[in-house]
Scaffold this motif. Structure first.
Motif: not given
Length: 250
Positions: A58, A96, A100-102, A104-105, A125, A173
């Motif tokens: 991050r 990153q 959001s998680r979605s 970033r991934a 994770p 996610y």
């Protein structure tokens, strides 16, 4: 080789695993210590596997002011990585991209598959210390015959999401993540395969399950994740069950 991206944050008090400080006997500082220990165990597993380790961290500008540290996020995560892997120079560290998680991934997986043209890429994770080399390599084997491989966790979560082709990652996610990711994969015309279910330490239920599994493995003389097991022992965490499994401290 599969590029395995560990999507991580610096383990700072109040920034990571805050739910544990509210729902378990752990303080915010102890929850951050647990995150750091699990991160090191995950890195060790990926480093020992046949995959390529990428730490996707991050950005400092995305971390709230109250959680800024003396070191940069990258330097802090690199220092912890040196305790876990033999040659830190073989690991990649990249910032990153996404809010959001979605995102970033998804941005990481899409970049690896389309821009770097790797054959397969996975996002994990840093909170699944029981993920071992065998899990990483086993998932990579499944990716040879399946465009998407998911590692399910408790509560509909995922601890591993591997791809040989992209999907629509927007909101991919959203809980239950394992179901949402599978739906996006099928919508893209991809077959989906699964790996063994493993607990993460993101929730009280996950940590409770992990503690019982680690204590069982120690009793049986089986292999355990070094850093997380030592911390849980130092904290005196155990589970009492009078009809409802509950984390307690010695």
């Amino acid at each position: 080789m599969t590029v395995v991206a560990v999507v991580a944050e610096p383990p700072r008090e109040g920034l990571v695993l805050q739910e544990l400080a509210e729902t378990t006997p752990l303080s915010a500082a102890e929850a951050a210590d647990l995150y750091a220990a699990a991160y090191k165990d995950v890195l060790r597993a990926v480093d020992a596997s046949g995959g390529d380790l990428l730490v996707n961290y991050r950005s400092d500008v995305d971390i709230p002011d109250e959680h800024q540290g003396e070191q940069s996020a990258e330097d802090e995560l690199r220092a912890l990585a040196r305790e876990a892997v033999d040659d830190i120079d073989e690991a990649r560290f990249e910032v990153q991209v996404g809010t959001s998680r979605s995102a970033r991934a998804g941005n990481t997986i899409t970049h690896l598959l389309e821009s770097e043209e790797v054959k397969s890429a996975a996002a994990v994770p840093p909170t699944t210390p029981l993920m071992a080399r065998t899990h990483v390599d086993g998932a990579a084997m499944k990716l040879r015959n399946n465009p998407v491989v998911l590692g399910p966790s408790l509560g509909g979560e995922v601890y591993y999401a591997g791809f040989t082709d992209t999907i629509d990652f927007q909101g991919a996610y959203e809980p239950p993540a394992v179901e949402t990711l599978a739906t996006r994969a099928v919508d893209a015309g991809h077959d989906v395969e699964y790996t063994e279910l493993l607990p993460t330490v993101d929730t009280a239920d996950g940590l409770t399950t992990l503690v019982t599994m680690l204590r069982s493995r120690v009793t049986a003389g089986r292999i355990v994740p070094e850093f997380t097991t030592k911390l849980i022992d130092d904290l005196g965490l155990r589970v009492e069950d009078d009809g409802d499994p509950t984390l307690v401290r010695d």
